[in-house]
Scaffold this active site. Structure first.
Site, PDB file in Angstrom:
ATOM      1  N   HIS A  72       0.811  -1.140   0.090  1.00 28.48           N
ATOM      2  CA  HIS A  72       0.020   0.011   0.047  1.00 28.48           C
ATOM      3  C   HIS A  72       0.986   1.039   0.093  1.00 28.48           C
ATOM      4  O   HIS A  72       2.020   1.163  -0.231  1.00 28.48           O
ATOM      5  CB  HIS A  72      -0.897   0.056   1.199  1.00 28.48           C
ATOM      6  CG  HIS A  72      -1.516  -1.433   1.113  1.00 28.48           C
ATOM      7  ND1 HIS A  72      -2.663  -1.799   0.374  1.00 28.48           N
ATOM      8  CD2 HIS A  72      -1.617  -2.356   2.153  1.00 28.48           C
ATOM      9  CE1 HIS A  72      -2.725  -3.089   0.626  1.00 28.48           C
ATOM     10  NE2 HIS A  72      -2.314  -3.449   1.514  1.00 28.48           N
ATOM     11  N   GLU A 122       1.965 -11.583   5.198  1.00 26.56           N
ATOM     12  CA  GLU A 122       1.075 -10.994   6.182  1.00 26.56           C
ATOM     13  C   GLU A 122       1.717 -11.279   7.566  1.00 26.56           C
ATOM     14  O   GLU A 122       1.672 -12.383   8.169  1.00 26.56           O
ATOM     15  CB  GLU A 122      -0.192 -11.522   6.237  1.00 26.56           C
ATOM     16  CG  GLU A 122      -0.972 -11.337   4.643  1.00 26.56           C
ATOM     17  CD  GLU A 122      -1.453 -10.107   4.412  1.00 26.56           C
ATOM     18  OE1 GLU A 122      -1.345  -9.219   5.158  1.00 26.56           O
ATOM     19  OE2 GLU A 122      -2.025  -9.845   3.266  1.00 26.56           O
ATOM     20  N   HIS A 158       3.164  -6.999   4.296  1.00 24.93           N
ATOM     21  CA  HIS A 158       1.820  -6.524   4.566  1.00 24.93           C
ATOM     22  C   HIS A 158       1.466  -7.043   5.941  1.00 24.93           C
ATOM     23  O   HIS A 158       1.982  -7.525   6.849  1.00 24.93           O
ATOM     24  CB  HIS A 158       0.735  -7.310   3.682  1.00 24.93           C
ATOM     25  CG  HIS A 158       0.843  -6.989   2.197  1.00 24.93           C
ATOM     26  ND1 HIS A 158       0.044  -6.248   1.941  1.00 24.93           N
ATOM     27  CD2 HIS A 158       1.642  -7.285   1.285  1.00 24.93           C
ATOM     28  CE1 HIS A 158       0.299  -5.816   0.363  1.00 24.93           C
ATOM     29  NE2 HIS A 158       1.279  -6.388  -0.017  1.00 24.93           N
ATOM     30  N   GLU A 191      -1.763  -0.164   8.038  1.00 20.15           N
ATOM     31  CA  GLU A 191      -0.765  -0.972   7.305  1.00 20.15           C
ATOM     32  C   GLU A 191       0.392  -0.329   6.511  1.00 20.15           C
ATOM     33  O   GLU A 191       1.353  -0.897   6.543  1.00 20.15           O
ATOM     34  CB  GLU A 191      -1.963  -2.070   6.550  1.00 20.15           C
ATOM     35  CG  GLU A 191      -0.838  -3.033   5.992  1.00 20.15           C
ATOM     36  CD  GLU A 191      -1.656  -3.790   4.944  1.00 20.15           C
ATOM     37  OE1 GLU A 191      -1.300  -4.803   4.637  1.00 20.15           O
ATOM     38  OE2 GLU A 191      -3.062  -3.686   4.895  1.00 20.15           O
TER      39      GLU A 191
END
Length: 303
Positions: free
Chosen positions: A93, A267, A185, A130
């Site tokens: 992101h 993640e 992430h 995030e």
């Protein structure tokens, strides 16, 4: 003072006496220098600005220096074990995505179908995003890899308004001919869902996507990272994905589908679970996370 004029200034003193006087004066100046510095040190109290250093800031670390983003490779330090290896870090992101909803919602081709350019990512209940997390871990990871001699490139370093889009993120790793790419992430799952998982590319061959050459190497990379991440952080594999293995195979991620070099996503935890969030928001734990990822990359690259 250096006088390079063709004629020295006139003087009534003999040459030998003038030389002695100059020598005495020069010695007096040299002797006075340390005392001057010590005096400044004694006067400098708590909070006083440090004296300027003669050592220039290392490349990529000074004000206005490049961040090692796409097209701007920064080699590692010296000849460490990863010298000659290229690693691309993909911070998930972008903090600016929130202000560019129209742009990040534009669909791009990921081979199997079309998907939005990017997303905003998730956040903890306290508002730690995030995008902030991924950049912090990525910076720490870059330092660790460079210390081992690797050349490290970022897909972005919040140095652009939004994105890059998922297809461009894949192209950056491909263009770099990276030995390994890791997309960092944190998840946004339900409360009670805890732990980390590594996402591996599925066999995909459609449109511009063909993961057949990278499925095997990516799995090896991901398994190395899963093992070292667990050891470094003390976190367990996700209790909600991957059946406790810490690995999940997916065919719906453009960053994996379009990659031509070994690539995985990690993640690191679930931002929506309070217990995981307490880890993700802790700087000491983020350093452990970066260490776990770096160790996995290193063991993979070194065979």
């Amino acid at each position: 003072m250096h006088d390079d004029s063709p004629h020295p200034p006139p003087s009534s003193a003999p040459a030998s006496r003038r030389r002695r006087r100059r020598l005495v004066a020069a010695l007096a100046v040299v002797a006075a220098v340390p005392a001057g510095w010590f005096a400044l040190d004694a006067l400098a109290g708590p909070g006083a600005p440090p004296k300027p250093s003669a050592r220039p800031a290392p490349a990529g670390e000074g004000p206005g220096a490049s961040n090692g983003t796409a097209g701007d490779r920064k080699p590692g330090h010296g000849g460490g074990p990863l010298a000659g290896k290229v690693v691309v870090i993909d911070p998930g992101h972008n903090p600016g995505n929130f202000q560019h909803a129209r742009e990040i919602n534009e669909p791009v081709d990921i081979g199997t179908n079309r998907k939005e350019c990017d997303t905003t990512g998730t956040a903890t209940n306290t508002g730690y995003t995030e995008a902030e997390f991924t950049l912090d871990v990525s910076h720490r990871l870059r330092t660790l890899l460079r210390d081992q001699g690797a050349t490290v490139e970022f897909t972005h370093d919040a140095d652009r308004p939004y994105g890059p889009c998922i297809d461009e993120r894949a192209r950056i790793g491909n263009t770099a001919e990276a030995d390994a790419v890791v997309s960092v992430h944190a998840d946004g799952s339900a409360v009670g869902n805890r732990g980390f998982h590594v996402i591996l590319p599925a066999p995909v061959r459609a449109g511009a996507a063909d993961t057949s050459p990278i499925v095997g190497p990516s799995r090896a990379l991901g398994e190395h990272i899963a093992g070292t991440f667990a050891r470094a952080t003390g976190s367990a594999p996700a209790n909600y994905a991957g059946g406790g293995t810490g690995s999940v195979v997916r065919a719906d991620l453009g960053g994996l589908n379009l990659s031509t070099v070994p690539k995985v996503f990690i993640e690191c935890g679930n931002m929506r679970d309070p217990k995981d969030a307490s880890l993700l928001t802790d700087a000491a734990w983020r350093q452990k996370a970066a260490r776990g990822i770096a160790d996995g990359i290193s063991t993979y690259l070194l065979g």
